[in-house]
Design a protein around this motif. Sequence first.
Motif, PDB file in Angstrom:
ATOM      1  N   GLU A 117       0.879  -1.260   0.114  1.00 13.34           N
ATOM      2  CA  GLU A 117       0.066   0.014  -0.121  1.00 13.34           C
ATOM      3  C   GLU A 117       0.845   1.245  -0.070  1.00 13.34           C
ATOM      4  N   LYS A 118       1.999   1.091   0.790  1.00 15.13           N
ATOM      5  CA  LYS A 118       3.004   2.242   0.949  1.00 15.13           C
ATOM      6  C   LYS A 118       3.342   2.945  -0.485  1.00 15.13           C
ATOM      7  N   LEU A 169      10.722   7.734   1.078  1.00 17.06           N
ATOM      8  CA  LEU A 169      10.829   6.522   2.113  1.00 17.06           C
ATOM      9  C   LEU A 169      12.050   7.130   2.889  1.00 17.06           C
TER      10      LEU A 169
END
Length: 231
Positions: free
Chosen positions: A136-137, A196
């Motif tokens: 999902e990220k 990230l």
Amino acid sequence: MNPTSIPTSNAVLQLKNVHYRVSSGDDQLAILKGCQLNVEAYESLAIVGRSGSGKSTLLALMAGLDSPTEGEVHLLGQNLSPMSEDQRARLRAKQVGFVFQNFQLMPGMNALENVMMPLELFGMTQAREKATAALEKVGLSHRLHHTPQALSGGEQQRVAIARAIVTEPKILFADEPTGNLDETTAAQVQQLLFDLQQQTTLILVTHDRQFAQRCQRQVTLAQGLLQDGLQ
């Protein structure tokens, strides 16, 4: 500035006089000739250099995928040299992520299974839930059950990134992560990596100087040695 002059108080990676030689007939070919480097937590670092300069070899040594001929690699406060391959693997499993240029996904597994693999390999809990969250990220919640051959190159790389971050690593290595992608898809993957990087240290190898310049710091590998900046 020499890379060794970077403060070491919060270093997550240190190279101390790292040499790497390989056999070439009756001779020894020197790939690395005494590399020195310190990388701070949450820093983004790009390693650039000509093709064949040893960038991928250097990255593999940093991640403990190989061992130097001489010198020391300290990863997350631990000297990798005296450690066995199993010990290095356990360290990587929980604290290190690695993204390869050619993705290295298992063709018989779907995206979810590929991302679950490192968690299951080392007996970590809630593998399915964590793998789903990682996908999902990276924007692939709708592709959980697709195998690699059903995914585009950019989607495959995002699955590979999800697999690399699913253990919430303290340091993320990426070896030419956009080298096999078209310009638009490469830009999307680059942005994902920098998003990230707010949660982890990012060290990447690239031939793309614009990509490298987006990192907080750049070093060039030339003639077996590291030099600060883009040379």
